[in-house]
Design a protein around this motif. Structure first.
Motif, PDB file in Angstrom:
ATOM      1  N   SER A  29       0.821  -1.116  -0.097  1.00  0.00           N
ATOM      2  CA  SER A  29      -0.083  -0.059  -0.078  1.00  0.00           C
ATOM      3  C   SER A  29       0.920   1.233   0.114  1.00  0.00           C
ATOM      4  O   SER A  29       1.945   1.275   0.728  1.00  0.00           O
ATOM      5  N   THR A  31       2.532   4.720   1.093  1.00  0.00           N
ATOM      6  CA  THR A  31       2.651   5.212   2.286  1.00  0.00           C
ATOM      7  C   THR A  31       3.648   6.440   2.422  1.00  0.00           C
ATOM      8  O   THR A  31       4.174   6.722   1.209  1.00  0.00           O
ATOM      9  N   THR A  98       5.555   4.249  13.945  1.00  0.00           N
ATOM     10  CA  THR A  98       5.183   4.022  12.625  1.00  0.00           C
ATOM     11  C   THR A  98       3.731   3.745  12.723  1.00  0.00           C
ATOM     12  O   THR A  98       3.434   2.553  13.654  1.00  0.00           O
ATOM     13  N   THR A  99       2.747   4.008  11.830  1.00  0.00           N
ATOM     14  CA  THR A  99       1.597   3.673  11.826  1.00  0.00           C
ATOM     15  C   THR A  99       1.188   2.423  10.893  1.00  0.00           C
ATOM     16  O   THR A  99       0.317   1.962  10.808  1.00  0.00           O
ATOM     17  N   LYS A 100       2.146   2.697   9.692  1.00  0.00           N
ATOM     18  CA  LYS A 100       1.970   1.649   8.864  1.00  0.00           C
ATOM     19  C   LYS A 100       3.583   1.231   8.182  1.00  0.00           C
ATOM     20  O   LYS A 100       4.542   2.207   8.139  1.00  0.00           O
ATOM     21  N   GLN A 101       3.826   0.052   8.097  1.00  0.00           N
ATOM     22  CA  GLN A 101       5.096  -0.546   7.193  1.00  0.00           C
ATOM     23  C   GLN A 101       4.698  -1.434   6.380  1.00  0.00           C
ATOM     24  O   GLN A 101       4.043  -2.261   6.402  1.00  0.00           O
ATOM     25  N   VAL A 102       5.373  -1.119   5.342  1.00  0.00           N
ATOM     26  CA  VAL A 102       5.306  -1.662   4.002  1.00  0.00           C
ATOM     27  C   VAL A 102       6.551  -2.457   3.470  1.00  0.00           C
ATOM     28  O   VAL A 102       7.358  -1.623   3.472  1.00  0.00           O
ATOM     29  N   THR A 147       1.532  -5.394   3.995  1.00  0.00           N
ATOM     30  CA  THR A 147       1.503  -3.829   4.549  1.00  0.00           C
ATOM     31  C   THR A 147       0.786  -4.037   6.147  1.00  0.00           C
ATOM     32  O   THR A 147      -0.007  -4.791   6.299  1.00  0.00           O
ATOM     33  N   THR A 149      -0.420  -2.487   9.606  1.00  0.00           N
ATOM     34  CA  THR A 149      -1.116  -1.166   9.944  1.00  0.00           C
ATOM     35  C   THR A 149      -1.455  -1.452  11.460  1.00  0.00           C
ATOM     36  O   THR A 149      -2.028  -2.427  11.829  1.00  0.00           O
ATOM     37  N   ASP A 177       4.704   4.850   7.310  1.00  0.00           N
ATOM     38  CA  ASP A 177       4.180   5.998   7.867  1.00  0.00           C
ATOM     39  C   ASP A 177       4.821   6.445   9.226  1.00  0.00           C
ATOM     40  O   ASP A 177       4.369   5.706   9.925  1.00  0.00           O
TER      41      ASP A 177
END
Length: 217
Positions: A29, A31, A98-102, A147, A149, A177
């Motif tokens: 996703s 980011t 982080t709020t998101k890691q991809v 992803t 989240t 993020d």
């Protein structure tokens, strides 16, 4: 898969730890910040944030593998490890959430991911375990994107990717993020992670031995 989840649940119950609120899906996703390769020294590879934030990401190989390498142009690529521990830092080298890691990852064994998080008040929410191989099948060919989240107001503080019985042959396309961490009460240190994984694997082995004993009986 059921045995794995039971092992994780039993370990968390024994340790009295909470479980981080993190979800995963098998896609890449969009980011906020790309992560660009900077340097590698021994078991530590470093990368810089290339986006709306300033800071760095550290990828530490915990296996002591002589095959551990990192490279990259517009992104970092890490390979040759069985156990990679990842954390994000700001320009002052303070831990950042982080709020998101991809990322995409391939490996020749059973690939697990362990995510640490804190809540909106800075309380340690423990570690959430994911068996990527059981959830999404063998990850040995092609690009396998994921992803992660954080939900319910939580912030991720660390990520560990562990390959049991094989080697991480490719970890790349890492993007995040960035999020500020509230006043952190307690973020798991490497020793805590080590105890968690040893217990995780030990409980699984104990369950298999008990099953064998029942069959013999």
């Amino acid at each position: 898969m059921r045995k794995l989840l039971l092992s994780v649940t039993a370990l968390l119950a024994l340790s009295g730890a909470a479980s981080a609120d993190v979800v995963v899906k098998d896609s890449l996703s969009g980011t906020g910040d790309n992560v660009v390769f900077s340097s590698v020294t021994g078991d530590l590879a470093k990368a810089l944030l290339n986006g709306q934030h300033t800071g760095s990401v550290e990828f530490r190989d915990l296996t002591g593998s002589s095959n551990f390498t990192a490279s990259g142009g517009n992104a970092i690529k890490v390979e040759g490890s069985q156990n990679i521990f990842i954390q994000v830092f700001d320009a002052a080298h303070d831990l950042v959430g982080t709020t998101k890691q991809v990322f995409s990852v391939t490996g020749t064994g059973q690939l697990l991911a362990f995510v640490g998080a804190v809540d909106q008040f800075g309380n340690d929410e423990g570690i959430q375990a994911f068996d990527l191989t059981a959830l999404f099948g063998p990850l040995g060919n092609g690009q396998n994107g994921f992803t992660f989240t954080a939900i319910n107001g939580e912030v991720m503080t660390s990520l560990r990717v562990l390959d049991i019985g094989g080697t991480i042959t490719d970890f790349e396309h890492y993007r995040i993020d960035v999020a500020a961490i509230p006043q952190v009460a307690a973020v798991p240190e490497l020793s805590t992670w080590a105890m968690f994984i040893i217990g995780f694997m030990g409980i699984g082995g104990l369950a298999m031995r008990r099953k064998g004993q029942l069959r013999l009986a």
